[in-house]
Design an enzyme around this catalytic site. Structure first.
Site, short mmCIF file in Angstrom:
data_model
loop_
_atom_site.label_atom_id
_atom_site.label_comp_id
_atom_site.label_asym_id
_atom_site.label_seq_id
_atom_site.Cartn_x
_atom_site.Cartn_y
_atom_site.Cartn_z
N TYR A 144 0.86 -1.19 0.00
CA TYR A 144 0.00 0.00 0.00
C TYR A 144 0.89 1.23 0.00
O TYR A 144 1.85 1.32 0.76
CB TYR A 144 -0.88 0.00 1.25
CG TYR A 144 -1.79 1.21 1.37
CD1 TYR A 144 -2.81 1.42 0.45
CD2 TYR A 144 -1.61 2.14 2.40
CE1 TYR A 144 -3.66 2.52 0.56
CE2 TYR A 144 -2.45 3.24 2.52
CZ TYR A 144 -3.47 3.43 1.59
OH TYR A 144 -4.30 4.53 1.71
N ASP A 238 9.34 2.67 0.21
CA ASP A 238 8.26 3.34 0.94
C ASP A 238 8.35 2.91 2.39
O ASP A 238 7.95 1.80 2.76
CB ASP A 238 6.90 2.97 0.33
CG ASP A 238 5.74 3.68 1.05
OD1 ASP A 238 6.01 4.38 2.06
OD2 ASP A 238 4.59 3.53 0.60
N LYS A 266 3.97 8.77 9.27
CA LYS A 266 3.66 8.16 10.59
C LYS A 266 4.62 8.63 11.69
O LYS A 266 4.46 9.74 12.18
CB LYS A 266 3.57 6.64 10.42
CG LYS A 266 2.40 6.32 9.44
CD LYS A 266 2.00 4.87 9.32
CE LYS A 266 0.72 4.76 8.49
NZ LYS A 266 0.81 4.09 7.22
C1 LIG Z 1 0.21 4.59 5.84
C2 LIG Z 1 0.98 4.36 4.60
C3 LIG Z 1 0.91 5.24 3.51
C4 LIG Z 1 -0.07 6.36 3.44
O1 LIG Z 1 0.13 7.30 4.44
P1 LIG Z 1 -1.10 8.27 4.86
O2 LIG Z 1 -0.48 9.19 5.86
O3 LIG Z 1 -2.14 7.38 5.42
O4 LIG Z 1 -1.53 8.97 3.64
C5 LIG Z 1 1.76 5.03 2.44
N1 LIG Z 1 2.64 4.01 2.45
C6 LIG Z 1 2.73 3.14 3.47
C7 LIG Z 1 3.73 2.05 3.40
C8 LIG Z 1 1.90 3.27 4.57
O5 LIG Z 1 1.96 2.38 5.56
#
Ligand SMILES: *Cc1c(COP(=O)(O)O)cnc(C)c1O
Length: 430
Positions: A144, A238, A266
């Site tokens: 994701y 990511d 995060k």
């Molecule tokens: C949470 C997440 C996102 C998206 O971040 P948001 O702050 O929710 O937009 C993108 N990549 C990874 C790996 C994530 O865990």
């Protein structure tokens, strides 16, 4: 345990907010039941509006590595608020946080801040395409990367939970440049490179956390790096979730594989909305206003968010050993739960990376999304409900990762294991 107030609050929220929530996974759809409405957090605990208290293993889906209401983060935020919420002009706080981020990651010379992980990844992809002058990207099934159009393809997590790997409203034209590969399967990536000579970047969660926790094999990542180099393609890690969670210095420090661009989110905001993307100077030079690749944000780098992030990362910097403490605690939790499951004849696959943990009710090891989908979702739902009734708040989908914070004590870990024993026993005897 009554949850009447939450039930009532959920009824009302559904009248005014689609599905009653502002991010779909919160709705508890995959485990059934009603989401709990939270009134406050304190350390390792969450309290709902009925007054029930839970040990929190979600921690706002990752950001709160020091638990709720960490004193130094709270003080930094209050201090910043008293000087103004936002200026839309540069502040020293941005440089300070940037310096700190750069100090953690060997691969990053410069970093730009945004307000979410989605934005960070979307911008990183644009930068990679602009830098390479190519259109195609490769992503892995079950990873994701936020909810932007081109990345909402076979996207794990919330998307997987709801069985909508891609979403209506995303034109096919917008995803035709997104090639899909299978996680931990290098042959599937080779096929992408055979199919297209126009690949700007490969994006991967080096420690996947959105199809449950599935770390990439080291050898796989090394092969991936080689393939990218051979094809003049950028490699994006990511680390919006795994950054400062899997390891303090990024997945690059534990895998030996250096990415070209890293995306963060995060933990980097300490609980405030912050995302970031960083790379070596040559790549970052392509960004506006230095270069032609446009990217902007009214509230990007806003001083309150910067203060929270700076306080969180400073604390990590000063306690570099914290990750091994958290990892040991997470390992004890997971092996304890696994043992408890085994006693009842339930097979559980477990994994831990730093303060991240994952488990699958699955007979076989889980290496990719297809493996993950073969897990027992019904058993997971029963486990989730049972643990909640015992006062332990786990993520409400089997495709999510769990988190340990510094506020989660060894004693709480043992209590969790004891509760899991009771829950597994009850499930078996039902
Ligand atoms: C949470 C997440 C996102 C998206 O971040 P948001 O702050 O929710 O937009 C993108 N990549 C990874 C790996 C994530 O865990």
């Amino acid at each position: 345990m009554s949850t009447n107030a939450s039930i009532k609050a959920f009824q009302e929220s559904q009248e005014f907010i689609p599905g009653g929530v502002n991010s779909p996974v919160r709705a508890f759809k995959s485990v059934g039941g009603t989401p709990l409405f939270i009134s406050e957090g304190e350390g390792a605990y969450l309290k709902d509006i009925d007054g029930n208290k839970y040990v929190d293993f979600v921690q706002s889906w990752g950001p709160l590595i020091f638990g709720h209401r960490d004193e130094s983060i709270e003080a930094a935020v209050i201090e910043a608020v008293q000087h103004g919420l936002s200026f839309g002009a540069p502040t020293v706080a941005e440089t300070e946080l940037a310096k700190l981020v750069v100090s953690f990651f060997d691969s990053i010379d410069k970093v730009r801040f945004v307000s979410s992980g989605t934005e960070a990844v979307m911008s990183a992809i644009r930068l990679a395409r602009g830098f390479r002058g190519r259109d195609d990207i490769v992503k892995f099934i079950g990873c994701y990367h936020g909810h932007s159009d081109a990345l909402l393809v076979e996207a794990g997590s919330g998307a997987a939970t709801f069985g909508n790997p891609s979403s209506p409203g995303v034109p096919e034209d917008f995803t035709k440049h997104t090639l899909l590969a299978e996680y931990n399967n290098i042959e599937s990536v080779k096929k992408c490179f055979a199919d297209s000579k126009n690949i700007a970047c490969v994006i991967i969660e080096p420690i996947a956390g959105n199809m449950g926790l599935i770390p990439a094999d080291k050898e796989f990542l090394h092969e991936l790096r080689k393939l990218c180099d051979a094809n003049d393609t950028l490699l994006i890690f990511d680390e919006v979730m795994s950054g400062f969670r899997g390891s303090i210095n990024g997945a690059e420090s534990i895998t030996g594989v250096t990415p070209d661009i890293v995306t963060l989110g995060k933990v980097i905001g300490g609980g405030m909305p912050v995302g970031a993307f960083g790379a070596r100077a040559e790549i970052m030079a392509q960004l506006s206003p230095n270069g032609p690749v446009y990217q902007a944000g009214t509230l990007s780098g806003n001083p309150v968010a910067m203060a929270a992030g700076y306080a969180a990362l400073t604390k990590l910097k000063q306690n570099a050993r914290v990750m091994s403490v958290l990892e040991a605690r997470a390992k004890r939790l997971l092996s304890g739960m696994q043992e408890a499951a085994e006693k009842e004849g339930i097979v559980m696959q477990i994994d831990v990376r730093g303060s991240m943990f994952g488990f699958f009710f699955n007979e076989n090891p889980v290496k990719n999304f297809a493996d993950a989908t073969k897990s027992d979702a019904e058993l997971f739902a029963k486990f989730h409900a049972g643990m909640l009734a015992e006062g332990f708040y786990f993520a409400c989908s089997l495709y999510e990762t769990g988190f340990i914070s510094t506020a989660t004590t060894d004693e709480m870990v043992e209590q969790t294991i004891d509760a899991a024993s009771r829950v597994f026993k009850a499930i078996k005897n039902a």
